[in-house]
Design a protein around this motif. Sequence first.
Motif, mmCIF file in Angstrom:
data_model
loop_
_atom_site.group_PDB
_atom_site.id
_atom_site.type_symbol
_atom_site.label_atom_id
_atom_site.label_comp_id
_atom_site.label_asym_id
_atom_site.label_seq_id
_atom_site.Cartn_x
_atom_site.Cartn_y
_atom_site.Cartn_z
ATOM 1 N N VAL A 153 16.571 66.365 -12.407
ATOM 2 C CA VAL A 153 17.987 66.054 -12.177
ATOM 3 C C VAL A 153 18.322 64.683 -12.745
ATOM 4 C CG1 VAL A 153 19.736 65.619 -10.399
ATOM 5 C CG2 VAL A 153 18.078 67.478 -10.102
ATOM 6 N N ASP A 154 19.433 64.580 -13.473
ATOM 7 C CA ASP A 154 19.931 63.286 -13.936
ATOM 8 C C ASP A 154 20.708 62.629 -12.798
ATOM 9 O OD1 ASP A 154 18.872 63.439 -16.439
ATOM 10 O OD2 ASP A 154 20.788 63.506 -17.508
ATOM 11 N N LEU A 155 20.202 61.532 -12.288
ATOM 12 C CA LEU A 155 20.841 60.832 -11.171
ATOM 13 C C LEU A 155 21.671 59.675 -11.693
ATOM 14 C CD1 LEU A 155 21.124 60.488 -8.091
ATOM 15 C CD2 LEU A 155 19.005 59.147 -8.134
ATOM 16 N N TRP A 156 22.961 59.693 -11.361
ATOM 17 C CA TRP A 156 23.890 58.623 -11.754
ATOM 18 C C TRP A 156 24.251 57.825 -10.505
ATOM 19 C CZ3 TRP A 156 26.564 58.025 -16.639
ATOM 20 C CH2 TRP A 156 26.176 58.957 -17.612
ATOM 21 N N LEU A 157 23.581 56.693 -10.304
ATOM 22 C CA LEU A 157 23.875 55.837 -9.164
ATOM 23 C C LEU A 157 24.924 54.794 -9.535
ATOM 24 C CD1 LEU A 157 20.247 55.222 -7.825
ATOM 25 C CD2 LEU A 157 21.987 56.746 -6.856
ATOM 26 N N ASP A 158 25.545 54.210 -8.504
ATOM 27 C CA ASP A 158 26.555 53.167 -8.708
ATOM 28 C C ASP A 158 27.650 53.660 -9.657
ATOM 29 O OD1 ASP A 158 27.648 50.658 -8.200
ATOM 30 O OD2 ASP A 158 26.588 49.698 -9.869
ATOM 31 N N THR A 159 28.012 54.941 -9.502
ATOM 32 C CA THR A 159 28.992 55.570 -10.384
ATOM 33 C C THR A 159 30.063 56.232 -9.527
ATOM 34 O OG1 THR A 159 27.324 55.951 -12.099
ATOM 35 C CG2 THR A 159 29.313 57.303 -12.180
ATOM 36 N N LEU A 160 31.283 55.777 -9.681
ATOM 37 C CA LEU A 160 32.402 56.215 -8.851
ATOM 38 C C LEU A 160 33.207 57.287 -9.551
ATOM 39 C CD1 LEU A 160 34.134 55.676 -6.254
ATOM 40 C CD2 LEU A 160 35.451 54.068 -7.651
ATOM 41 N N ILE A 161 33.473 58.399 -8.863
ATOM 42 C CA ILE A 161 34.363 59.427 -9.391
ATOM 43 C C ILE A 161 35.802 58.963 -9.215
ATOM 44 C CG2 ILE A 161 35.169 61.804 -9.111
ATOM 45 C CD1 ILE A 161 32.318 62.453 -8.120
ATOM 46 N N CYS A 162 36.552 58.929 -10.319
ATOM 47 C CA CYS A 162 37.909 58.381 -10.292
ATOM 48 C C CYS A 162 38.991 59.450 -10.358
ATOM 49 C CB CYS A 162 38.093 57.406 -11.460
ATOM 50 S SG CYS A 162 36.903 56.050 -11.485
ATOM 51 N N SER A 163 38.749 60.512 -11.100
ATOM 52 C CA SER A 163 39.761 61.555 -11.234
ATOM 53 C C SER A 163 39.107 62.809 -11.793
ATOM 54 C CB SER A 163 40.902 61.113 -12.163
ATOM 55 O OG SER A 163 40.405 60.886 -13.480
ATOM 56 N N ALA A 164 39.873 63.892 -11.794
ATOM 57 C CA ALA A 164 39.388 65.166 -12.326
ATOM 58 C C ALA A 164 40.386 65.709 -13.331
ATOM 59 C CB ALA A 164 39.182 66.165 -11.190
ATOM 60 N N ASN A 165 39.876 66.332 -14.367
ATOM 61 C CA ASN A 165 40.716 66.950 -15.387
ATOM 62 C C ASN A 165 40.640 68.463 -15.221
ATOM 63 O OD1 ASN A 165 41.282 64.403 -16.704
ATOM 64 N ND2 ASN A 165 39.178 64.476 -17.461
ATOM 65 N N THR A 166 41.782 69.082 -14.994
ATOM 66 C CA THR A 166 41.822 70.528 -14.750
ATOM 67 C C THR A 166 42.690 71.218 -15.794
ATOM 68 O OG1 THR A 166 43.714 70.296 -13.257
ATOM 69 C CG2 THR A 166 41.521 70.197 -12.272
ATOM 70 N N SER A 167 42.410 72.492 -16.007
ATOM 71 C CA SER A 167 43.215 73.302 -16.913
ATOM 72 C C SER A 167 44.409 73.864 -16.163
ATOM 73 C CB SER A 167 42.372 74.428 -17.511
ATOM 74 O OG SER A 167 41.778 75.198 -16.485
ATOM 75 N N SER A 168 45.279 74.600 -16.885
ATOM 76 C CA SER A 168 46.509 75.108 -16.278
ATOM 77 C C SER A 168 46.243 76.105 -15.156
ATOM 78 C CB SER A 168 47.386 75.759 -17.348
ATOM 79 O OG SER A 168 46.678 76.812 -17.995
ATOM 80 N N ASP A 169 45.072 76.741 -15.176
ATOM 81 C CA ASP A 169 44.748 77.705 -14.122
ATOM 82 C C ASP A 169 44.006 77.075 -12.948
ATOM 83 O OD1 ASP A 169 42.330 77.196 -15.326
ATOM 84 O OD2 ASP A 169 41.797 79.298 -15.687
ATOM 85 N N GLY A 170 43.931 75.740 -12.924
ATOM 86 C CA GLY A 170 43.316 75.037 -11.804
ATOM 87 C C GLY A 170 41.815 74.879 -11.897
ATOM 88 N N LYS A 171 41.226 75.144 -13.048
ATOM 89 C CA LYS A 171 39.776 75.014 -13.212
ATOM 90 C C LYS A 171 39.418 73.586 -13.591
ATOM 91 C CE LYS A 171 35.792 76.947 -15.676
ATOM 92 N NZ LYS A 171 35.211 75.636 -16.062
ATOM 93 N N ILE A 172 38.424 73.030 -12.900
ATOM 94 C CA ILE A 172 37.941 71.693 -13.253
ATOM 95 C C ILE A 172 37.100 71.791 -14.518
ATOM 96 C CG2 ILE A 172 36.609 69.697 -12.517
ATOM 97 C CD1 ILE A 172 37.109 70.452 -9.649
ATOM 98 N N ASN A 173 37.465 70.993 -15.515
ATOM 99 C CA ASN A 173 36.717 70.969 -16.769
ATOM 100 C C ASN A 173 35.845 69.721 -16.894
ATOM 101 O OD1 ASN A 173 37.854 73.405 -17.857
ATOM 102 N ND2 ASN A 173 39.745 72.260 -18.204
ATOM 103 N N SER A 174 36.340 68.622 -16.354
ATOM 104 C CA SER A 174 35.576 67.377 -16.436
ATOM 105 C C SER A 174 36.054 66.430 -15.348
ATOM 106 C CB SER A 174 35.727 66.718 -17.811
ATOM 107 O OG SER A 174 37.064 66.288 -18.019
#
Length: 392
Positions: A128-149
């Motif tokens: 597993v790639d562990l990303w510490l000290d990394t804050l999730i700021c926002s999500a990018n979704t498509s028009s159908d509500g799917k999270i892409n990134s």
Amino acid sequence: MVDFRKNYDVAVAGAGIAGVAAALSAARRGYKVALIEKQTTIGGLATSGLIFIYLPLCDGRGRQVLFGIAEELLKLSMKYSPCDLPPAWGGRPKDAFYGFDHGNRYQVIFSPAGFTLALDEALAAAGVDLWLDTLICSANTSSDGKINSIEVENISGRGEISAGCFIDATGSAALIRYSGGEVESGINYQTPWIMERNDNGSVFSLDSSLGMKIFGSISPDFETGDPLDGYANTVHIRSTWDEARKYYLAAYASGNDRRKHYPVILPGMVQFRKIARIAGMKTLSDGDDGKYFEDSIGLYPDWRRCSCIWETPYGTLLPEKVRGVLAAGRCISTTGDAWEAFRVIPAAAMTGEAAGTAAALALQKHCDPAELSASEVQNELRKQGFLFHIDQ
């Protein structure tokens, strides 16, 4: 401006127990997994929050209910810890040290720092790639509500992490909230836990002088503010520090020697148990313990009552309005008494493994997790020893 971009098969938000279990489950099925954590340690409340009781995997009547990664992590929690299981569950003789009275239940207390080390070993072994000290700021979704990134930020700057499937194990439903999903907050109480040195013994002891002191009381007199209000979190944390100061000053005024009685470690995160839960395709609520659900993906033995067992519908992991993501841990769709039951370590591990398994299956079948049948998820979890119905 995006300073870096990374792509994974599965991205897990939050490296508490649920996130660790989810990441392990997906990675062990051959997928490239990112585990993203805003703190510089892993284990969530279990470690940073000093909640160092791994609650039962059994029903209190001698029947083991939880298996799989939930049991694996319980055993790992003892690897760098002085405590052990009770003899009924394979532990040492009765004169050995267990930290507190287990009764007849398959549970143990552990060193939070030791558990962190053991969890990290397991993640590294799974790739597993562990990303510490990394804050999730926002999500990018498509028009159908799917999270892409998702957009994250760390010392490298602002980055974008994309994945074929996401898992929200933040404990606050942060990823699903940022994607437009509906959530509900919960009521919390001031229950600060501090690791201390005390020659007279603490509530839960790691050895003769080192253990845990709990302040406060689960009552409306200690009710906190809005757990989704950042400043209220600060007020809550400082109020727990104030309770600790009062306790030690009173102890010293009563003649306790401050060289033998003092705080050792404060919690590294706000000790809210119920921050936010998703509005899922199904919701567990009051009175649902003991009920049959055809789409159950795991059993959970209530830590508060012997012989009280909950079935866990797959729909509690699926948000109503957001696609490409599953919830795990404290933010699955539970409310009332069910939320109180499911907010703890064993349930987090169980739902985390189920979410990681479902994410891997969705990638394999090129579909959304909500399009999987519960039986498909059950078939995979059954290989790990999972039980799904109380009468099994």
